[in-house]
Design a protein around this motif. Sequence first.
Motif, PDB file in Angstrom:
ATOM      1  N   LYS A   1      49.210  28.994  22.572  1.00 57.23           N
ATOM      2  CA  LYS A   1      48.526  28.615  23.815  1.00 57.23           C
ATOM      3  C   LYS A   1      49.477  28.275  24.955  1.00 57.23           C
ATOM      4  O   LYS A   1      49.295  28.720  26.075  1.00 57.23           O
ATOM      5  CB  LYS A   1      47.577  27.462  23.539  1.00 57.23           C
ATOM      6  N   LYS A   2      50.485  27.445  24.669  1.00 61.20           N
ATOM      7  CA  LYS A   2      51.398  27.004  25.738  1.00 61.20           C
ATOM      8  C   LYS A   2      52.726  27.749  25.606  1.00 61.20           C
ATOM      9  O   LYS A   2      53.274  27.819  24.500  1.00 61.20           O
ATOM     10  CB  LYS A   2      51.669  25.504  25.592  1.00 61.20           C
ATOM     11  N   PRO A   3      53.261  28.246  26.718  1.00 63.55           N
ATOM     12  CA  PRO A   3      54.523  29.002  26.625  1.00 63.55           C
ATOM     13  C   PRO A   3      55.628  28.229  25.922  1.00 63.55           C
ATOM     14  O   PRO A   3      56.406  28.795  25.158  1.00 63.55           O
ATOM     15  CB  PRO A   3      54.884  29.273  28.082  1.00 63.55           C
ATOM     16  N   ALA A   4      55.707  26.899  26.142  1.00 63.46           N
ATOM     17  CA  ALA A   4      56.824  26.137  25.581  1.00 63.46           C
ATOM     18  C   ALA A   4      56.760  26.043  24.056  1.00 63.46           C
ATOM     19  O   ALA A   4      57.789  25.908  23.395  1.00 63.46           O
ATOM     20  CB  ALA A   4      56.853  24.740  26.177  1.00 63.46           C
ATOM     21  N   SER A   5      55.571  26.083  23.506  1.00 61.52           N
ATOM     22  CA  SER A   5      55.472  25.968  22.037  1.00 61.52           C
ATOM     23  C   SER A   5      55.056  27.284  21.397  1.00 61.52           C
ATOM     24  O   SER A   5      54.973  27.393  20.177  1.00 61.52           O
ATOM     25  CB  SER A   5      54.469  24.875  21.661  1.00 61.52           C
ATOM     26  N   ARG A   6      54.806  28.282  22.221  1.00 58.31           N
ATOM     27  CA  ARG A   6      54.347  29.559  21.674  1.00 58.31           C
ATOM     28  C   ARG A   6      55.351  30.124  20.683  1.00 58.31           C
ATOM     29  O   ARG A   6      56.560  30.025  20.862  1.00 58.31           O
ATOM     30  CB  ARG A   6      54.110  30.568  22.797  1.00 58.31           C
ATOM     31  N   GLY A   7      54.829  30.688  19.628  1.00 56.03           N
ATOM     32  CA  GLY A   7      55.693  31.411  18.708  1.00 56.03           C
ATOM     33  C   GLY A   7      56.050  30.635  17.463  1.00 56.03           C
ATOM     34  O   GLY A   7      56.454  31.229  16.465  1.00 56.03           O
ATOM     35  N   TYR A   8      55.897  29.313  17.487  1.00 61.35           N
ATOM     36  CA  TYR A   8      56.223  28.537  16.285  1.00 61.35           C
ATOM     37  C   TYR A   8      55.143  28.752  15.243  1.00 61.35           C
ATOM     38  O   TYR A   8      53.953  28.643  15.532  1.00 61.35           O
ATOM     39  CB  TYR A   8      56.309  27.035  16.593  1.00 61.35           C
ATOM     40  N   TYR A   9      55.576  29.033  14.034  1.00 62.26           N
ATOM     41  CA  TYR A   9      54.622  29.109  12.925  1.00 62.26           C
ATOM     42  C   TYR A   9      54.418  27.695  12.409  1.00 62.26           C
ATOM     43  O   TYR A   9      55.340  26.879  12.421  1.00 62.26           O
ATOM     44  CB  TYR A   9      55.158  30.011  11.820  1.00 62.26           C
ATOM     45  N   PHE A  10      53.214  27.418  11.959  1.00 62.15           N
ATOM     46  CA  PHE A  10      52.946  26.085  11.431  1.00 62.15           C
ATOM     47  C   PHE A  10      51.894  26.143  10.331  1.00 62.15           C
ATOM     48  O   PHE A  10      51.142  27.115  10.210  1.00 62.15           O
ATOM     49  CB  PHE A  10      52.516  25.121  12.555  1.00 62.15           C
ATOM     50  N   TRP A  11      51.881  25.086   9.546  1.00 58.94           N
ATOM     51  CA  TRP A  11      50.906  24.951   8.455  1.00 58.94           C
ATOM     52  C   TRP A  11      49.872  23.919   8.878  1.00 58.94           C
ATOM     53  O   TRP A  11      50.247  22.847   9.361  1.00 58.94           O
ATOM     54  CB  TRP A  11      51.578  24.458   7.171  1.00 58.94           C
ATOM     55  N   LEU A  12      48.635  24.259   8.663  1.00 60.83           N
ATOM     56  CA  LEU A  12      47.565  23.351   9.043  1.00 60.83           C
ATOM     57  C   LEU A  12      46.683  23.139   7.823  1.00 60.83           C
ATOM     58  O   LEU A  12      46.389  24.101   7.106  1.00 60.83           O
ATOM     59  CB  LEU A  12      46.754  24.031  10.159  1.00 60.83           C
ATOM     60  N   CYS A  13      46.277  21.914   7.611  1.00 58.67           N
ATOM     61  CA  CYS A  13      45.439  21.624   6.440  1.00 58.67           C
ATOM     62  C   CYS A  13      44.145  22.420   6.543  1.00 58.67           C
ATOM     63  O   CYS A  13      43.514  22.458   7.598  1.00 58.67           O
ATOM     64  CB  CYS A  13      45.109  20.137   6.399  1.00 58.67           C
ATOM     65  N   ASN A  14      43.752  23.057   5.457  1.00 59.74           N
ATOM     66  CA  ASN A  14      42.488  23.791   5.547  1.00 59.74           C
ATOM     67  C   ASN A  14      41.370  23.093   4.777  1.00 59.74           C
ATOM     68  O   ASN A  14      40.287  23.630   4.607  1.00 59.74           O
ATOM     69  CB  ASN A  14      42.722  25.271   5.224  1.00 59.74           C
ATOM     70  N   GLY A  15      41.629  21.834   4.382  1.00 65.71           N
ATOM     71  CA  GLY A  15      40.632  21.062   3.628  1.00 65.71           C
ATOM     72  C   GLY A  15      39.295  21.000   4.349  1.00 65.71           C
ATOM     73  O   GLY A  15      38.249  21.205   3.753  1.00 65.71           O
ATOM     74  N   GLY A  16      39.337  20.737   5.652  1.00 62.31           N
ATOM     75  CA  GLY A  16      38.104  20.565   6.406  1.00 62.31           C
ATOM     76  C   GLY A  16      37.279  21.836   6.417  1.00 62.31           C
ATOM     77  O   GLY A  16      36.063  21.815   6.289  1.00 62.31           O
ATOM     78  N   TYR A  17      37.960  22.961   6.541  1.00 65.27           N
ATOM     79  CA  TYR A  17      37.271  24.231   6.648  1.00 65.27           C
ATOM     80  C   TYR A  17      36.579  24.584   5.328  1.00 65.27           C
ATOM     81  O   TYR A  17      35.485  25.110   5.290  1.00 65.27           O
ATOM     82  CB  TYR A  17      38.312  25.292   6.989  1.00 65.27           C
ATOM     83  N   ARG A  18      37.255  24.257   4.227  1.00 62.14           N
ATOM     84  CA  ARG A  18      36.732  24.659   2.932  1.00 62.14           C
ATOM     85  C   ARG A  18      35.704  23.656   2.402  1.00 62.14           C
ATOM     86  O   ARG A  18      34.650  24.021   1.917  1.00 62.14           O
ATOM     87  CB  ARG A  18      37.903  24.799   1.954  1.00 62.14           C
ATOM     88  N   SER A  19      36.034  22.365   2.522  1.00 60.18           N
ATOM     89  CA  SER A  19      35.173  21.378   1.869  1.00 60.18           C
ATOM     90  C   SER A  19      34.388  20.523   2.847  1.00 60.18           C
ATOM     91  O   SER A  19      33.503  19.792   2.460  1.00 60.18           O
ATOM     92  CB  SER A  19      36.048  20.453   1.025  1.00 60.18           C
ATOM     93  N   GLY A  20      34.726  20.604   4.127  1.00 61.28           N
ATOM     94  CA  GLY A  20      34.002  19.784   5.098  1.00 61.28           C
ATOM     95  C   GLY A  20      34.690  18.462   5.370  1.00 61.28           C
ATOM     96  O   GLY A  20      34.320  17.754   6.288  1.00 61.28           O
ATOM     97  N   LYS A  21      35.707  18.119   4.542  1.00 64.32           N
ATOM     98  CA  LYS A  21      36.416  16.858   4.795  1.00 64.32           C
ATOM     99  C   LYS A  21      37.533  17.125   5.794  1.00 64.32           C
ATOM    100  O   LYS A  21      38.538  17.741   5.471  1.00 64.32           O
ATOM    101  CB  LYS A  21      37.010  16.306   3.488  1.00 64.32           C
ATOM    102  N   GLU A  22      37.336  16.705   7.011  1.00 61.54           N
ATOM    103  CA  GLU A  22      38.271  17.025   8.082  1.00 61.54           C
ATOM    104  C   GLU A  22      39.613  16.357   7.889  1.00 61.54           C
ATOM    105  O   GLU A  22      39.677  15.194   7.505  1.00 61.54           O
ATOM    106  CB  GLU A  22      37.682  16.549   9.397  1.00 61.54           C
ATOM    107  N   CYS A  23      40.664  17.096   8.161  1.00 64.26           N
ATOM    108  CA  CYS A  23      41.993  16.523   7.985  1.00 64.26           C
ATOM    109  C   CYS A  23      42.975  17.265   8.895  1.00 64.26           C
ATOM    110  O   CYS A  23      43.043  18.487   8.856  1.00 64.26           O
ATOM    111  CB  CYS A  23      42.400  16.675   6.521  1.00 64.26           C
ATOM    112  N   PRO A  24      43.720  16.552   9.724  1.00 60.76           N
ATOM    113  CA  PRO A  24      44.636  17.229  10.648  1.00 60.76           C
ATOM    114  C   PRO A  24      46.060  17.380  10.103  1.00 60.76           C
ATOM    115  O   PRO A  24      47.005  17.433  10.880  1.00 60.76           O
ATOM    116  CB  PRO A  24      44.612  16.302  11.869  1.00 60.76           C
ATOM    117  N   GLY A  25      46.216  17.448   8.761  1.00 59.96           N
ATOM    118  CA  GLY A  25      47.561  17.568   8.175  1.00 59.96           C
ATOM    119  C   GLY A  25      48.326  18.742   8.791  1.00 59.96           C
ATOM    120  O   GLY A  25      47.776  19.835   8.928  1.00 59.96           O
TER     121      GLY A  25
END
Length: 427
Positions: A355-379
């Motif tokens: 989204k932002k030019p300054a941080s664009r391109g970095y790969y990152f890992w995001l918790c997918n717990g919320g998506y799968r089980s509904g328990k939201e988590c911003p890990g």
Amino acid sequence: METEQKLDALQSRFPEVGKDVLLELLITFGGSVEQTKLMLEEQFGPRDIKTAVKREIKGKFPATKRKANVETAASESCVVAKKRAFPQKQTSFKVSKASANISTTLYNKEQIESTVPYLRFYPSFLPDSLADSLLDELLSKRAQFKDKMFHIAGNECHSNHQSAVFYDGDIPEQKYDNGFYKNSKSMAQSFTGNIRTAKFLIEDQANEVLATTKKHPLQVQSEWRASLCVGNYFHTNKNNLDWHSDRLTTIGPLPLICSLTLGATRIFRIRKQYGESPIYNIPLPHNSLLLMLPGTQEEFKHCVPSLGNSLVARHPRANETRINLTLRMSRAHLQNNTPSCPICKSAMTLRRMYKKPASRGYYFWLCNGGYRSGKECPGFYFANLSDMEKPRAKLYTRDVKQATRWLAEDDHEARTATEFHMEDVKD
Ligand SMILES: O=C(O)CCC(=O)C(=O)O
Ligand SMILES: [Fe+2]
């Protein structure tokens, strides 16, 4: 600014994120509020959007449930199963900026490849008899294509098209995208004889094209082999697939994805992930092959809309039904070494900031717990993919200087952005 003040400033912008998590992120970003904000905006959406739009989101998401980042929310056709709190209309918010842009239809190989050089297009790719028997086989397997099930803002959602995941050989224990979908297991099948025959022809074409391009070190270095095939079943013109880029968790950065269309001709749309991009409409007829070359998932989003005119032509036997097969190569060590969420221990999803030019391109890992089980988590972790091909590699880091980054050659805006102290950052 004192740490407490920094936390208060962040909390007022991101009330849905706990203070302990904000502190953890602030430490990760060496105390920089600006960088922490960039990362959070990447996940939760920008906070400086116009009041009207803000109000729109606020009305639709109770504050505690707003984690459904707009990006994720728009990335699947979502039919809420239980509650009606998540409106399907949400999708239109995310794409509204782009929809206002010019849309151009690209009709043939020359137009497609010269306008979007990340794509290669082959009409009538398979021998007719193979394409027809593959279509018939998949039509007869309709019951084996399932709704994708996931959660957004705590609500259980179902995709409005059906999917199946085919594996070359036995179905592995470790499912596609590390079981990203709640029902990954029931979507799993083995390659059929027809899929395997198509795979060999597609692999030859893909490797011929790759041989003409410069390989980036993050790409698969060996011959490209399709080990995995995600099938999408669009029974009628009402079935669609919303704007998204394909998840990188098992296929890695800079993947090649080969997309074969069978049955009805529908419009495939593609646009850049960022900036004022035109939308390109590409009608994909029966037996056409579209290669999305390395960089396509990083730089573009795509969708199959359910607009009235999205159905371009019925197929004599499949009628309105379109089945799409996307062949992918999974990267075993990447899949085996996916980190667990530092907060809730769920598997994480590999993504790239854009989204932002300054941080664009970095790969990152995001918790997918919320998506799968509904328990939201911003890990969250940054991804360090330098040892991606090693059996027991640590693929995550909290240090942005160790994070893996890829920028498109023509992305001058990001290449010249300075907020992240580019000279210190490993590309
Ligand atoms: O159906 C298509 O053409 C696209 C499918 C797709 O984008 C996907 O499987 O991720
Ligand atoms: Fe896709």
